[in-house]
Write a protein that holds these residues in place. Structure first.
Motif, PDB file in Angstrom:
ATOM      1  N   LEU A  42       0.828  -1.208   0.000  1.00 60.70           N
ATOM      2  CA  LEU A  42       0.000   0.000   0.000  1.00 60.70           C
ATOM      3  C   LEU A  42       0.863   1.259   0.000  1.00 60.70           C
ATOM      4  N   GLY A  43       1.957   1.224   0.777  1.00 69.43           N
ATOM      5  CA  GLY A  43       2.854   2.376   0.813  1.00 69.43           C
ATOM      6  C   GLY A  43       3.505   2.634  -0.538  1.00 69.43           C
ATOM      7  N   ILE A  44       3.968   1.553  -1.187  1.00 71.40           N
ATOM      8  CA  ILE A  44       4.573   1.706  -2.506  1.00 71.40           C
ATOM      9  C   ILE A  44       3.532   2.165  -3.521  1.00 71.40           C
ATOM     10  N   GLY A  45       2.303   1.647  -3.408  1.00 74.55           N
ATOM     11  CA  GLY A  45       1.233   2.097  -4.304  1.00 74.55           C
ATOM     12  C   GLY A  45       0.939   3.575  -4.144  1.00 74.55           C
ATOM     13  N   LEU A  46       0.962   4.066  -2.892  1.00 74.25           N
ATOM     14  CA  LEU A  46       0.772   5.504  -2.658  1.00 74.25           C
ATOM     15  C   LEU A  46       1.884   6.310  -3.318  1.00 74.25           C
ATOM     16  N   HIS A  47       3.107   5.782  -3.266  1.00 76.65           N
ATOM     17  CA  HIS A  47       4.236   6.459  -3.906  1.00 76.65           C
ATOM     18  C   HIS A  47       4.035   6.526  -5.423  1.00 76.65           C
ATOM     19  N   VAL A  48       3.497   5.450  -5.993  1.00 79.49           N
ATOM     20  CA  VAL A  48       3.203   5.429  -7.423  1.00 79.49           C
ATOM     21  C   VAL A  48       2.167   6.493  -7.783  1.00 79.49           C
ATOM     22  N   LEU A  49       1.120   6.639  -6.946  1.00 82.01           N
ATOM     23  CA  LEU A  49       0.091   7.641  -7.199  1.00 82.01           C
ATOM     24  C   LEU A  49       0.672   9.057  -7.137  1.00 82.01           C
ATOM     25  N   VAL A  50       1.556   9.309  -6.178  1.00 80.07           N
ATOM     26  CA  VAL A  50       2.199  10.618  -6.083  1.00 80.07           C
ATOM     27  C   VAL A  50       2.997  10.902  -7.342  1.00 80.07           C
ATOM     28  N   ASN A  51       3.706   9.889  -7.848  1.00 83.26           N
ATOM     29  CA  ASN A  51       4.510  10.090  -9.047  1.00 83.26           C
ATOM     30  C   ASN A  51       3.636  10.289 -10.286  1.00 83.26           C
ATOM     31  N   LEU A  52       2.521   9.579 -10.375  1.00 84.32           N
ATOM     32  CA  LEU A  52       1.602   9.771 -11.498  1.00 84.32           C
ATOM     33  C   LEU A  52       1.006  11.175 -11.484  1.00 84.32           C
ATOM     34  N   PHE A  53       0.701  11.677 -10.293  1.00 77.84           N
ATOM     35  CA  PHE A  53       0.181  13.034 -10.187  1.00 77.84           C
ATOM     36  C   PHE A  53       1.230  14.046 -10.642  1.00 77.84           C
ATOM     37  N   ALA A  54       2.497  13.826 -10.243  1.00 77.41           N
ATOM     38  CA  ALA A  54       3.570  14.731 -10.667  1.00 77.41           C
ATOM     39  C   ALA A  54       3.744  14.686 -12.182  1.00 77.41           C
ATOM     40  N   TRP A  55       3.631  13.491 -12.768  1.00 79.06           N
ATOM     41  CA  TRP A  55       3.766  13.381 -14.218  1.00 79.06           C
ATOM     42  C   TRP A  55       2.607  14.083 -14.924  1.00 79.06           C
ATOM     43  N   TRP A  56       1.414  13.992 -14.346  1.00 76.07           N
ATOM     44  CA  TRP A  56       0.276  14.713 -14.918  1.00 76.07           C
ATOM     45  C   TRP A  56       0.514  16.221 -14.887  1.00 76.07           C
ATOM     46  N   GLN A  57       1.130  16.713 -13.806  1.00 72.13           N
ATOM     47  CA  GLN A  57       1.451  18.141 -13.730  1.00 72.13           C
ATOM     48  C   GLN A  57       2.433  18.541 -14.820  1.00 72.13           C
ATOM     49  N   VAL A  58       3.407  17.686 -15.080  1.00 72.00           N
ATOM     50  CA  VAL A  58       4.379  17.976 -16.133  1.00 72.00           C
ATOM     51  C   VAL A  58       3.695  18.029 -17.493  1.00 72.00           C
ATOM     52  N   ARG A  59       2.790  17.077 -17.744  1.00 76.18           N
ATOM     53  CA  ARG A  59       2.135  16.978 -19.044  1.00 76.18           C
ATOM     54  C   ARG A  59       1.032  18.015 -19.241  1.00 76.18           C
ATOM     55  N   SER A  60       0.468  18.539 -18.143  1.00 76.79           N
ATOM     56  CA  SER A  60      -0.674  19.444 -18.253  1.00 76.79           C
ATOM     57  C   SER A  60      -0.286  20.805 -18.816  1.00 76.79           C
ATOM     58  N   GLY A  61       0.972  21.214 -18.622  1.00 76.19           N
ATOM     59  CA  GLY A  61       1.421  22.494 -19.140  1.00 76.19           C
ATOM     60  C   GLY A  61       1.086  23.676 -18.260  1.00 76.19           C
ATOM     61  N   ARG A  62       0.540  23.457 -17.083  1.00 71.72           N
ATOM     62  CA  ARG A  62       0.214  24.583 -16.209  1.00 71.72           C
ATOM     63  C   ARG A  62       1.409  24.924 -15.322  1.00 71.72           C
ATOM     64  N   VAL A  63       1.359  26.117 -14.736  1.00 69.82           N
ATOM     65  CA  VAL A  63       2.431  26.575 -13.855  1.00 69.82           C
ATOM     66  C   VAL A  63       2.273  25.921 -12.483  1.00 69.82           C
ATOM     67  N   VAL A  64       3.331  25.326 -11.991  1.00 67.98           N
ATOM     68  CA  VAL A  64       3.328  24.639 -10.707  1.00 67.98           C
ATOM     69  C   VAL A  64       4.075  25.501  -9.688  1.00 67.98           C
ATOM     70  N   ALA A  65       3.397  25.846  -8.611  1.00 74.77           N
ATOM     71  CA  ALA A  65       4.015  26.676  -7.582  1.00 74.77           C
ATOM     72  C   ALA A  65       5.073  25.879  -6.821  1.00 74.77           C
ATOM     73  N   ALA A  66       6.025  26.590  -6.265  1.00 77.35           N
ATOM     74  CA  ALA A  66       7.095  25.941  -5.498  1.00 77.35           C
ATOM     75  C   ALA A  66       6.526  25.199  -4.291  1.00 77.35           C
ATOM     76  N   LYS A  67       5.438  25.720  -3.707  1.00 77.42           N
ATOM     77  CA  LYS A  67       4.823  25.047  -2.557  1.00 77.42           C
ATOM     78  C   LYS A  67       4.294  23.672  -2.943  1.00 77.42           C
ATOM     79  N   GLU A  68       3.805  23.533  -4.183  1.00 81.62           N
ATOM     80  CA  GLU A  68       3.311  22.228  -4.630  1.00 81.62           C
ATOM     81  C   GLU A  68       4.450  21.228  -4.755  1.00 81.62           C
ATOM     82  N   VAL A  69       5.598  21.689  -5.249  1.00 79.31           N
ATOM     83  CA  VAL A  69       6.763  20.812  -5.325  1.00 79.31           C
ATOM     84  C   VAL A  69       7.217  20.424  -3.925  1.00 79.31           C
ATOM     85  N   LEU A  70       7.191  21.376  -3.005  1.00 77.43           N
ATOM     86  CA  LEU A  70       7.537  21.083  -1.607  1.00 77.43           C
ATOM     87  C   LEU A  70       6.594  20.034  -1.036  1.00 77.43           C
ATOM     88  N   LEU A  71       5.295  20.163  -1.331  1.00 80.61           N
ATOM     89  CA  LEU A  71       4.320  19.191  -0.836  1.00 80.61           C
ATOM     90  C   LEU A  71       4.616  17.800  -1.383  1.00 80.61           C
TER      91      LEU A  71
END
Length: 425
Positions: A53-82
């Protein structure tokens, strides 16, 4: 350092965010391999379901980060910190289930901190440091001991040391192959910003020159027109005086040259001459430029070569380009009037021009300043000619390279994309 982390385009911040995704992906693969080795290879009794479950949560976090990269929107530094804090939380949970601070891979908690120190503002880095220290402190106080530990002290300690060694190698690999690349991206961004500041300074100078050009054109245009009229009247009145006629021809040529110089300044400030814009074959345009220059510098020796695909493409008769080429030819002739070379070659929509001389050349400090700031090596010069010529070439999306020539002299290489000048039938 960074108030926002753009997620689109090819910016350094976007590359850093992508690399963060790759770092996390490598960590996830490492987590899966370590759990598999511990359970299947070392027969350790571990809570596999909770770890999964912990590794699966890590996968979800990484998929969300990849979606942010692909979406083309501006990502605030606080979001990267989170996201980095989530990495710490997931890793802390996995370590909690596998021995806490006694786990040989506990040093991997430093990786999110290293990434934060590379790409985030200072206040976020300090916050991440406190969070990582708190996570490590928690793992020292509370954790689930691994059942395999403590039964065979010597063997377990050897495995522990081996795990520490492997964790150290993993951390080093991540830092070398990813974090240093993040730092290189930031250095590249700094170089781009420095170039942008230099370009902005040059643009300010050109704006100031453009403002002065309007006044100069107004003040000098009328006297030059009067001189042209008087010169023509003198030619008609003293048509029998051959010696005077020759001098009047030279005077008229110099008046025309002064008017063309004003035209070049006007073009550089964004004002186009009304007589410009006619269509002409590229080879004829280059030959006309050389013919005009030879009429102004009859004593200079020019080796002229023009070649390319035939029929030559039709282009706009760009007055600014003509004046820029004449400026480069003038500088070459001033350096070595007995040896000036101009080689022109085009292919498809690309035009390459080399203008070279055999003069004394320029020192390295002067070569670095060409086209960036007004400067001159002539006693009676003002240093504006090359600056304006560079501005014209750059306005046409061209590139200029000025270098010392082997055997003495200077070589100016121009690369122009003719798409700005081409005419379609």
């Amino acid at each position: 350092m960074l108030d926002h982390v753009p997620a689109g385009g090819d910016s350094a911040a976007n590359l850093n965010l992508k690399r963060l995704v790759y770092v996390r992906l490598l960590a996830i693969v490492g987590e899966m391999v370590m759990v598999a080795v511990a359970v299947l290879g070392l027969a350790m009794q571990l809570p596999v379901l909770l770890l999964s479950l912990g590794i699966g949560l890590h996968v979800l976090v990484n998929l969300f980060a990849w979606w942010q990269v692909r979406s083309g929107r501006v990502v605030a530094a606080k979001e990267v910190l989170l996201q980095l804090c989530l990495d710490v939380l997931v890793l802390t949970g996995l370590l909690y289930l596998t021995g806490g601070a006694s786990n040989p891979f506990v040093s991997l908690l430093l990786l999110p901190l290293v990434v934060a120190a590379t790409i985030l503002p200072q206040r976020h880095v300090w916050g991440m440091a406190v969070f990582v220290m708190a996570a490590y402190g928690f793992l020292m106080l509370d954790y689930q001991a691994m059942s395999h530990m403590g039964t065979r002290v010597g063997e377990d300690f050897n495995w522990h040391v081996t795990g520490m060694w492997f964790g150290f190698l993993l951390a080093v690999a991540m830092i070398v192959f990813f974090v240093l690349r993040m730092a290189e991206s930031l250095r590249e961004r700094d170089r781009v910003l420095a170039a942008a500041r230099e370009s902005a300074l040059r643009d300010e100078q050109l704006v100031a020159l453009g403002t002065l050009a309007a006044g100069a054109a107004h003040e000098l245009g009328t006297p030059l027109s009067t001189m042209a009229v008087l010169t023509q009247e003198l030619e008609e009145e003293y048509g029998q005086d051959q010696d005077l006629q020759q001098r009047l021809v030279i005077l008229r040529q110099q008046v025309v040259r002064c008017k063309d110089t004003l035209a070049m300044i006007s073009v550089s400030s964004g004002q186009l001459r009304a007589e410009g814009g006619g269509r002409i074959a590229l080879d004829q345009f280059l030959q006309a430029v050389v013919a005009d220059w030879r009429s102004m510098r009859p004593g200079a020796v020019l080796e002229f070569e023009v070649r390319g695909e035939q029929p030559a493409p039709l282009i706009i008769s760009e007055k600014g380009l003509s004046q820029a080429l004449i400026t480069f030819l003038d500088n070459a002739a001033d350096s070595s009037p007995d040896s000036v070379e101009m080689h022109c070659h085009w292919q498809a929509s690309q035009l390459q021009i080399e203008i070279a001389d055999r003069g004394d050349g320029m020192a390295d400090e002067y070569l670095r300043q060409v086209g960036k700031v007004p400067f001159t090596t002539k006693a009676d010069g003002h240093g504006l000619g090359l600056l304006l010529a560079h501005a014209i070439i750059q306005r046409l999306d061209g590139e200029i390279e000025v270098s010392a020539r082997s055997g003495g002299g200077t070589c100016v290489k121009l690369n122009l994309d003719l798409k700005r000048l081409l005419l379609n039938d």
